[in-house]
Design an enzyme around this catalytic site. Structure first.
Site, PDB file in Angstrom:
ATOM      1  N   TYR A  59      -8.588   5.814   8.742  1.00  0.00           N
ATOM      2  CA  TYR A  59      -7.896   5.626   7.457  1.00  0.00           C
ATOM      3  C   TYR A  59      -7.376   6.976   6.950  1.00  0.00           C
ATOM      4  CZ  TYR A  59      -7.358   4.454   2.469  1.00  0.00           C
ATOM      5  OH  TYR A  59      -6.879   4.272   1.193  1.00  0.00           O
ATOM      6  N   ARG A 119      -1.244  -7.039  -5.768  1.00  0.00           N
ATOM      7  CA  ARG A 119      -2.634  -6.779  -6.213  1.00  0.00           C
ATOM      8  C   ARG A 119      -2.825  -5.295  -6.517  1.00  0.00           C
ATOM      9  NH1 ARG A 119      -6.084  -7.402  -1.930  1.00  0.00           N
ATOM     10  NH2 ARG A 119      -4.650  -8.272  -0.392  1.00  0.00           N
ATOM     11  N   GLY A 120      -3.931  -5.013  -7.167  1.00  0.00           N
ATOM     12  CA  GLY A 120      -4.434  -3.647  -7.290  1.00  0.00           C
ATOM     13  C   GLY A 120      -3.450  -2.654  -7.879  1.00  0.00           C
ATOM     14  N   ALA A 124       1.436  -0.804  -0.284  1.00  0.00           N
ATOM     15  CA  ALA A 124       0.791  -1.685   0.707  1.00  0.00           C
ATOM     16  C   ALA A 124      -0.136  -0.839   1.568  1.00  0.00           C
ATOM     17  CB  ALA A 124       1.843  -2.367   1.573  1.00  0.00           C
TER      18      ALA A 124
HETATM   19  N1  LIG Z   1      -8.447   1.432  -4.478  1.00  0.00           N
HETATM   20  C1  LIG Z   1      -8.678   2.695  -4.199  1.00  0.00           C
HETATM   21  O1  LIG Z   1      -9.734   3.266  -4.569  1.00  0.00           O
HETATM   22  C2  LIG Z   1      -7.680   3.502  -3.422  1.00  0.00           C
HETATM   23  C3  LIG Z   1      -7.924   4.849  -3.261  1.00  0.00           C
HETATM   24  C4  LIG Z   1      -7.035   5.640  -2.572  1.00  0.00           C
HETATM   25  C5  LIG Z   1      -5.894   5.074  -2.050  1.00  0.00           C
HETATM   26  N2  LIG Z   1      -5.652   3.749  -2.187  1.00  0.00           N
HETATM   27  C6  LIG Z   1      -4.403   3.239  -1.613  1.00  0.00           C
HETATM   28  O2  LIG Z   1      -3.663   2.606  -2.633  1.00  0.00           O
HETATM   29  C7  LIG Z   1      -2.895   1.532  -2.080  1.00  0.00           C
HETATM   30  C8  LIG Z   1      -3.213   0.261  -2.844  1.00  0.00           C
HETATM   31  O3  LIG Z   1      -4.612  -0.009  -2.701  1.00  0.00           O
HETATM   32  P1  LIG Z   1      -5.343  -1.118  -3.567  1.00  0.00           P
HETATM   33  O4  LIG Z   1      -6.703  -0.629  -3.817  1.00  0.00           O
HETATM   34  O5  LIG Z   1      -4.462  -1.536  -4.685  1.00  0.00           O
HETATM   35  O6  LIG Z   1      -5.446  -2.283  -2.470  1.00  0.00           O
HETATM   36  P2  LIG Z   1      -5.569  -3.867  -2.620  1.00  0.00           P
HETATM   37  O7  LIG Z   1      -6.020  -4.244  -3.984  1.00  0.00           O
HETATM   38  O8  LIG Z   1      -6.343  -4.301  -1.439  1.00  0.00           O
HETATM   39  O9  LIG Z   1      -4.031  -4.345  -2.456  1.00  0.00           O
HETATM   40  C9  LIG Z   1      -3.364  -4.087  -1.256  1.00  0.00           C
HETATM   41  C10 LIG Z   1      -1.954  -4.606  -1.365  1.00  0.00           C
HETATM   42  O10 LIG Z   1      -1.259  -4.308  -0.147  1.00  0.00           O
HETATM   43  C11 LIG Z   1      -0.704  -5.510   0.387  1.00  0.00           C
HETATM   44  N3  LIG Z   1      -0.663  -5.399   1.843  1.00  0.00           N
HETATM   45  C12 LIG Z   1      -1.703  -5.146   2.693  1.00  0.00           C
HETATM   46  N4  LIG Z   1      -1.260  -5.145   3.959  1.00  0.00           N
HETATM   47  C13 LIG Z   1       0.077  -5.382   3.910  1.00  0.00           C
HETATM   48  C14 LIG Z   1       1.096  -5.502   4.893  1.00  0.00           C
HETATM   49  N5  LIG Z   1       0.833  -5.374   6.216  1.00  0.00           N
HETATM   50  N6  LIG Z   1       2.362  -5.756   4.489  1.00  0.00           N
HETATM   51  C15 LIG Z   1       2.652  -5.889   3.175  1.00  0.00           C
HETATM   52  N7  LIG Z   1       1.735  -5.788   2.200  1.00  0.00           N
HETATM   53  C16 LIG Z   1       0.456  -5.544   2.570  1.00  0.00           C
HETATM   54  C17 LIG Z   1      -1.650  -6.604  -0.131  1.00  0.00           C
HETATM   55  O11 LIG Z   1      -1.037  -7.888  -0.132  1.00  0.00           O
HETATM   56  P3  LIG Z   1      -1.213  -8.909   1.127  1.00  0.00           P
HETATM   57  O12 LIG Z   1      -2.648  -8.804   1.570  1.00  0.00           O
HETATM   58  O13 LIG Z   1      -0.812 -10.229   0.602  1.00  0.00           O
HETATM   59  O14 LIG Z   1      -0.258  -8.419   2.159  1.00  0.00           O
HETATM   60  C18 LIG Z   1      -1.885  -6.115  -1.551  1.00  0.00           C
HETATM   61  O15 LIG Z   1      -0.766  -6.425  -2.358  1.00  0.00           O
HETATM   62  C19 LIG Z   1      -3.279   1.469  -0.610  1.00  0.00           C
HETATM   63  O16 LIG Z   1      -2.311   2.154   0.143  1.00  0.00           O
HETATM   64  C20 LIG Z   1      -4.603   2.195  -0.538  1.00  0.00           C
HETATM   65  O17 LIG Z   1      -4.828   2.750   0.724  1.00  0.00           O
HETATM   66  C21 LIG Z   1      -6.514   2.949  -2.861  1.00  0.00           C
END
Ligand SMILES: NC(=O)c1ccc[n+]([C@@H]2O[C@H](COP(=O)([O-])OP(=O)(O)OC[C@H]3O[C@@H](n4cnc5c(N)ncnc54)[C@H](OP(=O)(O)O)[C@@H]3O)[C@@H](O)[C@H]2O)c1
Length: 238
Positions: free
Chosen positions: A149, A12-13, A85
């Site tokens: 976080y 995802r994402g 992740a």
């Molecule tokens: N979106 C933002 O604005 C933002 C900003 C700054 C940083 N980030 C960082 O960017 C990264 C991606 O975020 P996103 O927004 O794309 O999140 P997201 O859409 O919620 O996707 C999260 C992904 O991580 C996987 N995941 C979660 N827990 C896991 C685990 N224990 N083991 C393996 N896979 C796991 C999920 O799959 P499953 O649930 O199936 O495991 C999913 O594929 C994260 O590290 C987040 O902290 C995001």
């Protein structure tokens, strides 16, 4: 021969967009997530037909070990590991339970350490190999309601810099990409976009924009130990 890329959180994402871009550039991609069906759906949408989805909780050491062992034996040498992740649970520290604290640290910080450790022996024998950890602007600048976080992500920044020093002589580059506020499932629940500091570029980011920067860090042969903010400039106002 095409390069093998492992993307944790690739279902995802941001991780999914990175997987898509790497696949479009000819990589064979292993998507790692807990939900195997979601991983398979992501893989089915990638360019090319040779990609794989594996289920693994990156916070669980044995699962990580066996997953990377399987990748090594079945799919060969990893060239790129992208740790996307991640989980988030907002809350003031006074209301945050220790179990939530542990789970954020286990996935966001320990999880990336475990996957890097598992992938490194192979990466050291692969020319051009690179690791990429995904941090957060909240880890760099801090934000009320996100102290745990934030700690998980700033810990990851120190880890990235130190690991870059440890493995540079072995030809492995290690960098960190720091997104600002990006439109994904993780931010879907964010009610108050308007409460964010002003974003100089005037909008939240899209996953494809983060993926472009990820590709730059993975492919740039003379860049290591760096943190690249991809945040529309919001860090200037935080
Ligand atoms: N979106 C933002 O604005 C933002 C900003 C700054 C940083 N980030 C960082 O960017 C990264 C991606 O975020 P996103 O927004 O794309 O999140 P997201 O859409 O919620 O996707 C999260 C992904 O991580 C996987 N995941 C979660 N827990 C896991 C685990 N224990 N083991 C393996 N896979 C796991 C999920 O799959 P499953 O649930 O199936 O495991 C999913 O594929 C994260 O590290 C987040 O902290 C995001």
């Amino acid at each position: 021969m095409s390069r093998l890329a492992v993307v944790t959180g690739g279902s995802r994402g941001i991780g999914r967009a990175v997987a898509q871009l790497l696949a479009s550039r000819g990589c064979r991609v292993v998507v790692v997530s807990r939900d195997l069906e979601a991983g398979r759906a992501a893989v089915a949408s990638l360019d090319g037909g040779d990609h794989v989805a594996l289920s693994c909780d990156v916070g669980q050491e044995q699962e990580v070990k066996s997953t990377f062992e399987k990748i090594r034996k079945t799919y060969g040498k990893i060239s790129y590991l992208v740790n996307s992740a991640g989980v988030n649970r907002d809350g003031l520290l006074l209301r945050q339970s220790s179990s939530v604290m542990r789970s954020l640290l286990e996935v966001n910080l320990l999880g990336s350490m475990l996957t890097c450790k598992a992938a490194l022996p192979g990466l050291m024998h692969t020319p051009g190999a690179a690791l990429l950890n995904i941090g957060s602007v909240v880890g760099v600048k801090g934000r009320a309601g996100q102290s745990v976080y934030s700690a998980s992500k700033s810990g990851l920044e120190g880890f990235t810099r130190s690991l870059a020093k440890e493995v540079a002589s072995r030809g492995v580059r290690v960098n960190m990409l720091v997104p600002g506020f990006i439109r994904t499932d993780m931010t879907a629940g964010l009610q108050e976009w308007s409460s964010l500091p002003p974003i100089p570029l005037g909008r939240v980011g899209e996953v494809e924009e983060v993926a472009q920067a990820a590709l730059f860090l993975l492919l740039s042969p003379y860049v290591t130990g760096q943190t690249l903010l991809v945040d529309g400039g919001i860090s200037l106002n935080m």
